[in-house]
Design a protein around this motif. Structure first.
Motif, PDB file in Angstrom:
ATOM      1  N   VAL A   4      -9.694  32.390  43.119  1.00  0.00           N
ATOM      2  CA  VAL A   4      -9.065  33.242  42.114  1.00  0.00           C
ATOM      3  C   VAL A   4      -7.837  33.915  42.715  1.00  0.00           C
ATOM      4  O   VAL A   4      -7.913  34.554  43.766  1.00  0.00           O
ATOM      5  CB  VAL A   4     -10.046  34.309  41.587  1.00  0.00           C
ATOM      6  N   HIS A  41      -8.273  36.534  31.424  1.00  0.00           N
ATOM      7  CA  HIS A  41      -7.515  35.375  31.867  1.00  0.00           C
ATOM      8  C   HIS A  41      -7.557  35.363  33.392  1.00  0.00           C
ATOM      9  O   HIS A  41      -7.282  36.381  34.036  1.00  0.00           O
ATOM     10  CB  HIS A  41      -6.059  35.457  31.388  1.00  0.00           C
ATOM     11  N   VAL A  42      -7.898  34.226  33.965  1.00  0.00           N
ATOM     12  CA  VAL A  42      -8.051  34.110  35.414  1.00  0.00           C
ATOM     13  C   VAL A  42      -7.058  33.081  35.944  1.00  0.00           C
ATOM     14  O   VAL A  42      -7.076  31.914  35.536  1.00  0.00           O
ATOM     15  CB  VAL A  42      -9.491  33.696  35.786  1.00  0.00           C
ATOM     16  N   VAL A  80      -5.893  30.652  38.723  1.00  0.00           N
ATOM     17  CA  VAL A  80      -6.630  29.900  39.740  1.00  0.00           C
ATOM     18  C   VAL A  80      -5.651  29.193  40.671  1.00  0.00           C
ATOM     19  O   VAL A  80      -4.595  28.709  40.233  1.00  0.00           O
ATOM     20  CB  VAL A  80      -7.561  28.863  39.065  1.00  0.00           C
ATOM     21  N   SER A  96     -12.961  23.676  38.848  1.00  0.00           N
ATOM     22  CA  SER A  96     -12.811  24.737  37.850  1.00  0.00           C
ATOM     23  C   SER A  96     -14.145  25.035  37.151  1.00  0.00           C
ATOM     24  O   SER A  96     -14.442  26.184  36.832  1.00  0.00           O
ATOM     25  CB  SER A  96     -11.752  24.341  36.808  1.00  0.00           C
ATOM     26  N   LEU A 124     -15.913  28.644  37.108  1.00  0.00           N
ATOM     27  CA  LEU A 124     -16.261  29.320  35.861  1.00  0.00           C
ATOM     28  C   LEU A 124     -17.718  29.774  35.866  1.00  0.00           C
ATOM     29  O   LEU A 124     -18.045  30.902  35.479  1.00  0.00           O
ATOM     30  CB  LEU A 124     -15.999  28.377  34.681  1.00  0.00           C
ATOM     31  N   PHE A 172     -13.801  33.289  29.800  1.00  0.00           N
ATOM     32  CA  PHE A 172     -12.687  33.241  30.738  1.00  0.00           C
ATOM     33  C   PHE A 172     -11.706  32.140  30.326  1.00  0.00           C
ATOM     34  O   PHE A 172     -12.121  31.049  29.940  1.00  0.00           O
ATOM     35  CB  PHE A 172     -13.180  32.953  32.163  1.00  0.00           C
ATOM     36  N   GLN A 173     -10.438  32.478  30.408  1.00  0.00           N
ATOM     37  CA  GLN A 173      -9.401  31.460  30.247  1.00  0.00           C
ATOM     38  C   GLN A 173      -8.806  31.204  31.628  1.00  0.00           C
ATOM     39  O   GLN A 173      -8.170  32.072  32.216  1.00  0.00           O
ATOM     40  CB  GLN A 173      -8.311  31.933  29.283  1.00  0.00           C
ATOM     41  N   LEU A 174      -9.020  29.988  32.161  1.00  0.00           N
ATOM     42  CA  LEU A 174      -8.507  29.634  33.478  1.00  0.00           C
ATOM     43  C   LEU A 174      -7.072  29.149  33.354  1.00  0.00           C
ATOM     44  O   LEU A 174      -6.767  28.300  32.506  1.00  0.00           O
ATOM     45  CB  LEU A 174      -9.387  28.559  34.115  1.00  0.00           C
ATOM     46  N   GLU A 175      -6.200  29.681  34.194  1.00  0.00           N
ATOM     47  CA  GLU A 175      -4.781  29.339  34.139  1.00  0.00           C
ATOM     48  C   GLU A 175      -4.288  28.922  35.523  1.00  0.00           C
ATOM     49  O   GLU A 175      -4.735  29.484  36.542  1.00  0.00           O
ATOM     50  CB  GLU A 175      -3.955  30.553  33.680  1.00  0.00           C
TER      51      GLU A 175
END
Length: 312
Positions: free
Chosen positions: A242, A263-264, A266, A276, A280, A298-301
């Motif tokens: 993260v 929002h995370v 990565v 991912s 999560l 969570f929204q992984l970006e």
């Protein structure tokens, strides 16, 4: 509601009989006792002319309403979510608590105003002290019985502990009415009824205001008082992979049901290596284990992704 109140079959602290029943059953029994005594006190107030009995009935109404709302809401909240109510019916308890708080505030203000008027100008007020005393003793005995029923389970169940403390407050209210009735019978000073009424109203108002604040907090989607957003963000950012956490939102559907979204950002290696999914799962497990948040999104970006409305 978890049933932590059941006695074991052996052991030094084992509880048998009705006191060893499940938490839900004990709460239902306590609700029945409270509701019956509340009705008796209302009738007794009308027949005796005692405002203190009516105030004590309002005090018991706070507990009856709280127990009833909890029991009904637990059944309503169990209904499945649908396309219209995607979170289900968990806010049924909040709406019930809102009605409860408003009724309590109105009742307590009315009792206080009426009590002050009786103190200032008792007029030809007549109070049947004997009937007032008899009804108050019934309330005291009923509350003592409810406390006895809950005494064992309250040591192991937080829900039963809350009900136990509420019943203790009712018992003190009944004791105040008994003292007022004895004073009226012994001296004829009818204003003692008004003094007891003010005392009970003073016990109700803080609880009603606290309940109303909690309802407003839920309906305005404020963060729960026990949830510290900065602490959660720091904890998540310490997770390997993260880079940053932003757009954090925490609210609650009802008491004890917090919801979290964020929002995370990565690091590229985590996304490139296909980790991912594992990340999560780790983030969600972290919230559940350390912060008691069961529902999280969570929204992984990827690093470098920019949103114009992003905020910490």
């Amino acid at each position: 509601m978890h049933d932590h109140a059941r006695g074991t079959g052996s052991g030094r602290g084992a509880t048998t009989g009705i006191r060893g029943a499940g938490s839900r059953r004990l709460l239902a029994i306590s609700l029945g006792i409270t509701a019956i005594v509340m009705v008796v006190q209302v009738v007794g107030s009308l027949l005796s002319g005692s405002l203190a009995l009516l105030a004590d009935a309002a005090h018991m109404f706070t507990d009856a309403a709280a127990l009833g709302i909890a029991l009904i809401a637990s059944a309503v909240a169990a209904r499945p979510a649908d396309d219209r109510r995607t979170f289900g019916y968990q806010r049924a308890e909040v709406l019930g608590a809102l009605v409860n708080a408003v009724i309590l505030l109105v009742l307590s203000v009315w009792v206080a105003v009426e009590a002050i008027q009786r103190l200032v100008d008792p007029g030809e007020a007549e109070i049947a002290g004997g009937l007032m005393l008899a009804v108050a003793i019934i309330g005291l005995v009923a509350n003592a019985l409810a406390m006895w029923l809950l005494s064992a389970a309250q040591r192991t169940s937080i829900n039963v502990r809350g009900a136990y403390l509420e019943v203790l407050g009712d018992l003190l209210g009944s004791a105040a009415v008994i003292v007022a009735a004895v004073v009226i019978l012994a001296t004829g000073w009818v204003q003692a009824d008004a003094v007891a009424s003010l005392l009970i109203a003073a016990m109700i108002v803080p609880r009603a205001i606290g309940l109303l604040r909690e309802v407003v907090s839920v309906l305005t989607e404020s963060s729960p008082a026990t949830v510290h957003v900065r602490e959660i963000r720091d904890h998540l950012e310490s997770t390997p992979g993260v880079v940053d956490v932003h757009d954090v939102h925490v609210w609650q559907l009802t008491r004890g049901a917090p919801v979290f979204s964020a929002h995370v950002v990565v690091d590229p290696a985590t996304l490139r290596d296909g980790r991912s999914g594992a990340l999560l799962e780790e983030l969600q497990g972290c919230l559940s284990a350390h912060f008691d948040v069961e529902h999280s999104t969570f929204q992984l970006e990827p690093a470098g992704h920019v949103e114009h409305d992003a905020h910490r």
